[in-house]
Design a protein around this motif. Structure first.
Motif, short mmCIF file in Angstrom:
data_model
loop_
_atom_site.label_atom_id
_atom_site.label_comp_id
_atom_site.label_asym_id
_atom_site.label_seq_id
_atom_site.Cartn_x
_atom_site.Cartn_y
_atom_site.Cartn_z
N LYS A 297 28.11 -15.52 5.83
CA LYS A 297 27.48 -15.16 4.64
C LYS A 297 26.62 -13.88 4.42
N TRP A 298 27.18 -13.10 3.78
CA TRP A 298 26.55 -11.72 3.48
C TRP A 298 25.91 -11.46 2.12
N LYS A 299 24.79 -10.88 2.11
CA LYS A 299 24.41 -10.27 0.68
C LYS A 299 25.27 -9.26 0.31
N GLU A 300 25.51 -9.23 -1.19
CA GLU A 300 26.25 -8.29 -1.78
C GLU A 300 25.93 -6.93 -1.40
N ASP A 301 24.76 -6.56 -1.25
CA ASP A 301 24.43 -5.30 -0.66
C ASP A 301 24.38 -4.95 0.88
N THR A 302 25.00 -5.98 1.40
CA THR A 302 24.96 -5.57 3.02
C THR A 302 25.89 -4.54 3.18
N LEU A 303 25.63 -3.53 3.99
CA LEU A 303 26.65 -2.52 4.29
C LEU A 303 26.78 -2.46 6.06
N ARG A 304 27.83 -2.10 6.44
CA ARG A 304 28.11 -2.13 7.89
C ARG A 304 27.30 -1.13 8.55
N TRP A 305 26.99 -1.41 9.82
CA TRP A 305 26.18 -0.41 10.64
C TRP A 305 26.66 -0.35 11.97
N GLU A 306 26.62 0.92 12.69
CA GLU A 306 27.09 1.27 13.96
C GLU A 306 26.03 0.58 14.90
N VAL A 307 26.72 0.18 16.18
CA VAL A 307 26.01 -0.43 17.27
C VAL A 307 26.42 0.50 18.45
N GLY A 308 25.43 1.01 19.13
CA GLY A 308 25.90 1.98 20.06
C GLY A 308 26.15 1.07 21.72
N GLU A 309 26.42 1.74 22.71
CA GLU A 309 26.83 1.00 23.84
C GLU A 309 25.60 0.48 24.36
N ARG A 310 25.74 -0.89 25.08
CA ARG A 310 24.71 -1.80 25.53
C ARG A 310 25.47 -2.57 26.48
N TRP A 311 24.42 -3.27 27.21
CA TRP A 311 24.53 -4.18 28.23
C TRP A 311 24.29 -5.53 27.56
N GLN A 312 24.95 -6.64 27.59
CA GLN A 312 24.82 -8.04 27.29
C GLN A 312 24.95 -9.11 28.22
N ASN A 313 24.25 -10.20 28.17
CA ASN A 313 24.99 -11.41 28.96
C ASN A 313 25.71 -12.37 28.16
#
Length: 363
Positions: A297-313
Protein backbone atom coordinates in the motif's frame (compact mmCIF):
# COMPACT_ATOMS: atom_id res chain seq x y z
CA UNK A 1 -20.92 -47.80 -46.14
CA UNK A 2 -19.93 -47.05 -42.57
CA UNK A 3 -18.31 -43.81 -41.66
CA UNK A 4 -15.24 -43.81 -39.49
CA UNK A 5 -14.59 -40.85 -37.23
CA UNK A 6 -11.01 -39.76 -36.94
CA UNK A 7 -9.89 -39.38 -33.36
CA UNK A 8 -7.81 -36.31 -32.54
CA UNK A 9 -4.13 -37.06 -31.97
CA UNK A 10 -3.00 -37.51 -28.42
CA UNK A 11 -0.92 -34.50 -27.40
CA UNK A 12 2.68 -35.24 -26.63
CA UNK A 13 3.63 -34.89 -22.97
CA UNK A 14 5.82 -31.91 -22.07
CA UNK A 15 9.53 -32.68 -21.93
CA UNK A 16 10.96 -33.62 -18.58
CA UNK A 17 13.23 -31.38 -16.55
CA UNK A 18 16.26 -33.43 -17.56
CA UNK A 19 15.46 -33.01 -21.27
CA UNK A 20 14.95 -29.25 -20.85
CA UNK A 21 18.22 -29.01 -18.94
CA UNK A 22 20.04 -30.79 -21.78
CA UNK A 23 18.51 -28.35 -24.29
CA UNK A 24 19.63 -25.40 -22.15
CA UNK A 25 23.18 -26.76 -21.90
CA UNK A 26 23.27 -27.35 -25.66
CA UNK A 27 22.14 -23.75 -26.25
CA UNK A 28 24.85 -22.46 -23.90
CA UNK A 29 27.52 -24.55 -25.64
CA UNK A 30 26.43 -23.41 -29.10
CA UNK A 31 26.44 -19.74 -28.12
CA UNK A 32 29.89 -20.11 -26.56
CA UNK A 33 31.09 -21.68 -29.82
CA UNK A 34 29.59 -18.90 -31.93
CA UNK A 35 31.35 -16.14 -29.99
CA UNK A 36 34.57 -17.95 -29.10
CA UNK A 37 35.52 -20.62 -31.64
CA UNK A 38 37.86 -19.13 -34.30
CA UNK A 39 37.42 -19.78 -37.99
CA UNK A 40 40.21 -18.36 -40.17
CA UNK A 41 41.58 -16.62 -37.03
CA UNK A 42 38.27 -14.83 -36.42
CA UNK A 43 35.37 -15.99 -34.24
CA UNK A 44 32.18 -17.10 -35.94
CA UNK A 45 30.30 -14.25 -34.34
CA UNK A 46 32.21 -11.70 -36.43
CA UNK A 47 30.33 -12.79 -39.57
CA UNK A 48 27.05 -12.36 -37.73
CA UNK A 49 28.06 -8.94 -36.37
CA UNK A 50 29.18 -7.87 -39.84
CA UNK A 51 25.73 -8.72 -41.22
CA UNK A 52 24.09 -6.86 -38.34
CA UNK A 53 26.33 -3.85 -38.98
CA UNK A 54 25.33 -3.87 -42.65
CA UNK A 55 21.65 -3.70 -41.75
CA UNK A 56 22.33 -0.68 -39.54
CA UNK A 57 24.77 1.36 -41.65
CA UNK A 58 24.20 -0.10 -45.17
CA UNK A 59 27.96 -0.37 -45.58
CA UNK A 60 30.77 -2.80 -44.85
CA UNK A 61 32.36 -3.05 -41.45
CA UNK A 62 35.02 -0.38 -41.07
CA UNK A 63 38.46 -1.00 -39.61
CA UNK A 64 37.72 1.34 -36.73
CA UNK A 65 34.82 -0.87 -35.59
CA UNK A 66 36.63 -4.21 -35.89
CA UNK A 67 38.47 -3.96 -32.50
CA UNK A 68 35.19 -3.12 -30.78
CA UNK A 69 33.41 -6.14 -32.28
CA UNK A 70 36.35 -8.42 -31.50
CA UNK A 71 36.20 -7.25 -27.91
CA UNK A 72 32.44 -7.88 -27.89
CA UNK A 73 32.97 -11.43 -29.17
CA UNK A 74 35.64 -12.12 -26.55
CA UNK A 75 33.43 -10.67 -23.81
CA UNK A 76 30.45 -12.80 -24.80
CA UNK A 77 32.54 -15.94 -25.18
CA UNK A 78 34.00 -15.51 -21.69
CA UNK A 79 30.53 -14.93 -20.25
CA UNK A 80 29.13 -18.12 -21.80
CA UNK A 81 31.80 -20.33 -20.25
CA UNK A 82 30.48 -20.02 -16.69
CA UNK A 83 26.99 -18.49 -16.75
CA UNK A 84 24.05 -19.18 -14.50
CA UNK A 85 21.85 -21.30 -16.77
CA UNK A 86 18.14 -21.45 -16.04
CA UNK A 87 15.16 -23.24 -17.57
CA UNK A 88 11.96 -21.21 -17.48
CA UNK A 89 8.56 -22.87 -16.99
CA UNK A 90 6.23 -23.19 -19.96
CA UNK A 91 3.92 -20.42 -18.74
CA UNK A 92 6.65 -17.82 -18.18
CA UNK A 93 6.73 -16.72 -21.80
CA UNK A 94 3.10 -15.62 -21.68
CA UNK A 95 3.60 -13.99 -18.29
CA UNK A 96 6.51 -12.00 -19.70
CA UNK A 97 4.36 -10.78 -22.58
CA UNK A 98 1.64 -9.65 -20.16
CA UNK A 99 4.12 -8.01 -17.78
CA UNK A 100 3.60 -4.28 -17.14
CA UNK A 101 7.08 -3.51 -18.47
CA UNK A 102 5.96 -4.68 -21.93
CA UNK A 103 2.56 -3.02 -21.78
CA UNK A 104 3.67 0.60 -21.54
CA UNK A 105 4.60 0.92 -17.87
CA UNK A 106 7.60 3.21 -17.22
CA UNK A 107 10.94 1.47 -16.77
CA UNK A 108 13.69 2.82 -14.54
CA UNK A 109 16.89 0.84 -15.24
CA UNK A 110 18.71 1.95 -12.08
CA UNK A 111 20.95 -0.07 -9.77
CA UNK A 112 21.19 -3.02 -12.16
CA UNK A 113 23.88 -4.68 -10.06
CA UNK A 114 21.40 -5.24 -7.23
CA UNK A 115 18.51 -6.15 -9.56
CA UNK A 116 20.35 -8.73 -11.68
CA UNK A 117 20.24 -12.37 -10.67
CA UNK A 118 23.89 -12.90 -11.55
CA UNK A 119 26.40 -10.96 -13.69
CA UNK A 120 26.25 -13.56 -16.48
CA UNK A 121 23.12 -15.56 -17.12
CA UNK A 122 21.18 -17.48 -19.75
CA UNK A 123 17.53 -18.54 -19.56
CA UNK A 124 16.07 -21.15 -21.91
CA UNK A 125 12.35 -21.08 -22.75
CA UNK A 126 10.97 -24.55 -23.63
CA UNK A 127 7.82 -22.76 -24.84
CA UNK A 128 9.27 -19.83 -26.82
CA UNK A 129 8.22 -16.21 -26.41
CA UNK A 130 6.12 -15.04 -29.36
CA UNK A 131 5.95 -11.26 -29.73
CA UNK A 132 3.61 -10.17 -32.55
CA UNK A 133 4.93 -11.56 -35.85
CA UNK A 134 8.60 -11.70 -34.81
CA UNK A 135 10.78 -14.79 -34.60
CA UNK A 136 10.07 -16.92 -31.53
CA UNK A 137 12.62 -16.36 -28.76
CA UNK A 138 14.03 -19.54 -27.25
CA UNK A 139 16.62 -17.83 -25.06
CA UNK A 140 17.57 -14.61 -23.34
CA UNK A 141 21.12 -13.92 -22.16
CA UNK A 142 22.81 -11.05 -20.35
CA UNK A 143 26.44 -10.19 -19.57
CA UNK A 144 27.52 -7.49 -17.13
CA UNK A 145 31.03 -6.03 -16.96
CA UNK A 146 32.38 -3.20 -14.89
CA UNK A 147 30.72 -1.53 -11.93
CA UNK A 148 28.96 1.69 -11.05
CA UNK A 149 28.84 4.25 -13.83
CA UNK A 150 31.19 2.13 -15.98
CA UNK A 151 28.77 -0.81 -15.90
CA UNK A 152 28.08 -2.30 -19.33
CA UNK A 153 25.11 -4.62 -19.85
CA UNK A 154 24.95 -6.72 -23.03
CA UNK A 155 21.64 -8.46 -23.81
CA UNK A 156 21.08 -11.12 -26.46
CA UNK A 157 17.89 -12.67 -27.78
CA UNK A 158 18.24 -16.17 -29.19
CA UNK A 159 16.13 -17.85 -31.88
CA UNK A 160 16.58 -20.76 -34.27
CA UNK A 161 19.27 -20.24 -36.89
CA UNK A 162 17.13 -21.34 -39.84
CA UNK A 163 14.68 -18.48 -39.28
CA UNK A 164 17.23 -15.66 -39.47
CA UNK A 165 17.65 -15.56 -43.31
CA UNK A 166 13.87 -15.55 -43.89
CA UNK A 167 13.52 -11.80 -43.29
CA UNK A 168 16.89 -10.58 -44.55
CA UNK A 169 17.15 -8.97 -48.00
CA UNK A 170 17.94 -11.62 -50.64
CA UNK A 171 21.43 -10.31 -51.43
CA UNK A 172 22.36 -10.01 -47.77
CA UNK A 173 20.88 -13.41 -46.93
CA UNK A 174 22.93 -15.03 -49.70
CA UNK A 175 26.20 -13.57 -48.43
CA UNK A 176 25.55 -14.11 -44.71
CA UNK A 177 27.66 -16.85 -43.10
CA UNK A 178 25.51 -18.14 -40.28
CA UNK A 179 26.81 -20.71 -37.80
CA UNK A 180 25.82 -24.33 -38.23
CA UNK A 181 24.04 -24.50 -34.92
CA UNK A 182 20.42 -24.92 -33.92
CA UNK A 183 20.29 -21.63 -31.99
CA UNK A 184 21.77 -18.26 -32.88
CA UNK A 185 21.48 -14.69 -31.54
CA UNK A 186 19.21 -12.46 -33.59
CA UNK A 187 19.84 -9.24 -31.64
CA UNK A 188 22.58 -7.77 -29.45
CA UNK A 189 21.75 -4.75 -27.30
CA UNK A 190 24.15 -2.79 -25.08
CA UNK A 191 23.27 -0.53 -22.17
CA UNK A 192 26.11 1.74 -21.03
CA UNK A 193 25.80 4.93 -18.97
CA UNK A 194 22.02 4.90 -19.42
CA UNK A 195 22.39 4.85 -23.23
CA UNK A 196 20.72 1.91 -24.98
CA UNK A 197 22.37 1.05 -28.31
CA UNK A 198 21.66 -1.64 -30.87
CA UNK A 199 24.03 -3.45 -33.21
CA UNK A 200 21.51 -4.14 -35.96
CA UNK A 201 18.21 -3.16 -37.47
CA UNK A 202 15.91 -5.51 -35.54
CA UNK A 203 13.21 -5.82 -38.22
CA UNK A 204 15.22 -7.90 -40.78
CA UNK A 205 16.30 -10.26 -38.00
CA UNK A 206 12.79 -10.72 -36.59
CA UNK A 207 13.95 -9.37 -33.22
CA UNK A 208 12.29 -6.96 -30.79
CA UNK A 209 13.45 -3.38 -30.64
CA UNK A 210 16.11 -2.53 -28.01
CA UNK A 211 13.58 -1.10 -25.55
CA UNK A 212 11.50 -4.29 -25.72
CA UNK A 213 14.62 -6.43 -25.21
CA UNK A 214 15.53 -4.47 -22.09
CA UNK A 215 11.92 -4.70 -20.90
CA UNK A 216 11.98 -8.49 -21.39
CA UNK A 217 15.12 -8.83 -19.30
CA UNK A 218 13.86 -6.59 -16.49
CA UNK A 219 10.51 -8.40 -16.54
CA UNK A 220 12.27 -11.75 -16.15
CA UNK A 221 14.30 -10.38 -13.26
CA UNK A 222 11.05 -9.16 -11.75
CA UNK A 223 9.35 -12.55 -12.13
CA UNK A 224 12.33 -14.43 -10.77
CA UNK A 225 13.97 -12.20 -8.12
CA UNK A 226 17.41 -13.07 -6.70
CA UNK A 227 17.35 -15.69 -3.97
CA UNK A 228 19.58 -15.22 -0.90
CA UNK A 229 20.55 -18.90 -0.91
CA UNK A 230 21.08 -19.96 -4.55
CA UNK A 231 21.89 -23.57 -3.63
CA UNK A 232 18.61 -24.29 -1.88
CA UNK A 233 16.27 -26.67 -3.64
CA UNK A 234 12.50 -26.85 -3.56
CA UNK A 235 12.06 -24.19 -0.88
CA UNK A 236 13.05 -21.48 -3.36
CA UNK A 237 10.64 -22.78 -6.01
CA UNK A 238 13.53 -24.23 -8.02
CA UNK A 239 15.78 -27.23 -8.11
CA UNK A 240 19.07 -28.16 -9.76
CA UNK A 241 19.60 -30.72 -12.52
CA UNK A 242 23.18 -31.78 -13.29
CA UNK A 243 23.88 -32.53 -16.94
CA UNK A 244 27.15 -33.35 -18.78
CA UNK A 245 29.25 -30.32 -19.64
CA UNK A 246 29.44 -30.13 -23.43
CA UNK A 247 32.44 -27.81 -23.76
CA UNK A 248 35.13 -29.10 -21.42
CA UNK A 249 38.41 -29.55 -23.36
CA UNK A 250 39.67 -32.25 -20.99
CA UNK A 251 36.61 -34.43 -21.52
CA UNK A 252 38.41 -36.87 -23.83
CA UNK A 253 39.16 -40.55 -23.62
CA UNK A 254 42.51 -40.90 -21.80
CA UNK A 255 45.27 -43.13 -23.19
CA UNK A 256 45.02 -46.59 -21.70
CA UNK A 257 48.52 -47.54 -20.57
CA UNK A 258 49.84 -49.59 -17.71
CA UNK A 259 49.78 -46.74 -15.23
CA UNK A 260 46.24 -45.57 -15.86
CA UNK A 261 44.73 -48.85 -16.96
CA UNK A 262 41.14 -49.04 -15.86
CA UNK A 263 41.03 -45.37 -14.85
CA UNK A 264 37.72 -43.87 -15.89
CA UNK A 265 37.55 -40.17 -15.05
CA UNK A 266 34.20 -38.83 -13.97
CA UNK A 267 32.68 -36.74 -16.76
CA UNK A 268 32.25 -33.09 -15.73
CA UNK A 269 28.77 -31.88 -14.87
CA UNK A 270 27.06 -28.51 -15.09
CA UNK A 271 24.24 -27.44 -12.76
CA UNK A 272 21.11 -26.19 -14.55
CA UNK A 273 18.50 -24.40 -12.44
CA UNK A 274 14.90 -25.46 -13.15
CA UNK A 275 12.26 -22.86 -12.26
CA UNK A 276 9.02 -24.41 -11.05
CA UNK A 277 5.79 -23.53 -12.83
CA UNK A 278 3.81 -21.60 -10.17
CA UNK A 279 6.78 -20.50 -8.11
CA UNK A 280 7.46 -16.95 -9.26
CA UNK A 281 4.78 -14.35 -9.88
CA UNK A 282 5.26 -10.76 -11.00
CA UNK A 283 6.18 -8.44 -8.16
CA UNK A 284 4.72 -5.50 -10.06
CA UNK A 285 0.94 -5.34 -10.20
CA UNK A 286 -0.41 -4.80 -13.75
CA UNK A 287 -2.71 -2.05 -12.44
CA UNK A 288 -1.24 -0.67 -9.21
CA UNK A 289 -3.57 1.42 -7.11
CA UNK A 290 -3.29 3.07 -3.74
CA UNK A 291 -6.19 1.02 -2.35
CA UNK A 292 -5.08 -2.37 -3.67
CA UNK A 293 -5.47 -4.85 -0.81
CA UNK A 294 -3.37 -7.57 -2.42
CA UNK A 295 -0.04 -5.75 -2.71
CA UNK A 296 1.98 -3.09 -0.96
CA UNK A 297 0.00 0.00 0.00
CA UNK A 298 1.64 3.18 -1.22
CA UNK A 299 0.44 6.71 -1.56
CA UNK A 300 0.11 8.08 -5.05
CA UNK A 301 2.91 10.59 -4.40
CA UNK A 302 5.33 8.05 -2.95
CA UNK A 303 8.61 7.97 -4.87
CA UNK A 304 11.48 5.52 -4.73
CA UNK A 305 14.54 6.26 -2.60
CA UNK A 306 18.08 4.96 -2.50
CA UNK A 307 19.44 3.03 0.47
CA UNK A 308 23.18 2.89 1.07
CA UNK A 309 25.19 -0.12 2.16
CA UNK A 310 24.41 -1.20 5.71
CA UNK A 311 24.51 -4.12 8.16
CA UNK A 312 21.29 -5.75 9.35
CA UNK A 313 20.31 -8.68 11.54
CA UNK A 314 18.55 -11.21 9.36
CA UNK A 315 17.34 -14.79 9.65
CA UNK A 316 19.90 -17.31 8.29
CA UNK A 317 17.07 -19.56 7.00
CA UNK A 318 14.52 -17.24 5.39
CA UNK A 319 12.81 -19.97 3.35
CA UNK A 320 12.57 -22.47 6.25
CA UNK A 321 11.94 -19.90 8.98
CA UNK A 322 8.22 -20.52 9.35
CA UNK A 323 8.61 -24.30 9.38
CA UNK A 324 11.40 -24.09 11.97
CA UNK A 325 9.34 -21.86 14.27
CA UNK A 326 6.23 -24.05 13.94
CA UNK A 327 8.36 -27.10 14.80
CA UNK A 328 9.53 -25.43 18.01
CA UNK A 329 12.97 -24.45 16.76
CA UNK A 330 14.76 -21.13 16.91
CA UNK A 331 16.50 -19.02 14.26
CA UNK A 332 19.27 -16.87 15.68
CA UNK A 333 19.66 -13.71 13.57
CA UNK A 334 23.03 -13.15 11.94
CA UNK A 335 24.65 -9.90 10.84
CA UNK A 336 24.38 -9.57 7.03
CA UNK A 337 25.79 -6.90 4.73
CA UNK A 338 23.02 -5.36 2.63
CA UNK A 339 24.10 -3.97 -0.72
CA UNK A 340 23.03 -0.51 -1.87
CA UNK A 341 19.54 -0.73 -3.32
CA UNK A 342 16.42 1.26 -4.10
CA UNK A 343 13.17 0.98 -2.14
CA UNK A 344 9.67 2.11 -2.93
CA UNK A 345 6.97 1.29 -5.50
CA UNK A 346 8.28 0.05 -8.81
CA UNK A 347 7.89 2.12 -11.94
CA UNK A 348 8.25 5.53 -10.26
CA UNK A 349 10.95 8.17 -10.17
CA UNK A 350 13.67 8.26 -7.54
CA UNK A 351 13.76 11.02 -4.94
CA UNK A 352 17.30 11.44 -3.61
CA UNK A 353 16.11 13.69 -0.76
CA UNK A 354 13.83 11.07 0.76
CA UNK A 355 15.43 8.86 3.39
CA UNK A 356 12.36 7.44 5.15
CA UNK A 357 9.32 5.58 3.95
CA UNK A 358 5.98 7.37 3.74
CA UNK A 359 3.42 5.40 5.77
CA UNK A 360 0.21 5.22 3.71
CA UNK A 361 -3.27 5.66 5.11
CA UNK A 362 -4.75 2.37 6.25
CA UNK A 363 -8.40 1.59 5.65
Amino acid sequence: MTRTTTQPPIPAPPPSDEVCALHAERMRAQLAEIWGKPVRKLPRGMDLLQTMYNTTSSQDLTEARIPYFLNLCARNAAAYRTPETLVAPHSMGQRLINHPFLSGAPIHATNLEATALVPDGLVYFPTPIQLDDLHPLYGLAWHMTGSGRDLTLDIETVTTTQLIPTRLPPLLAATTKLPRTLYCPNSVVTLHQHILSRHSNPAPFGAPDPAAVLALLLAFWDLRPPTPAPDTADDAGEHLVHVPNLTTPDHNTPPRGRQNKGATPTPPKRAIRIIHEPAHTPATSPHPTATDSTGAKWKEDTLRWEVGERWQNRCPNPHQHRAIIEAGGECTPVLVRVKPHTNGPRGRATDSRRTVRIIPDRT
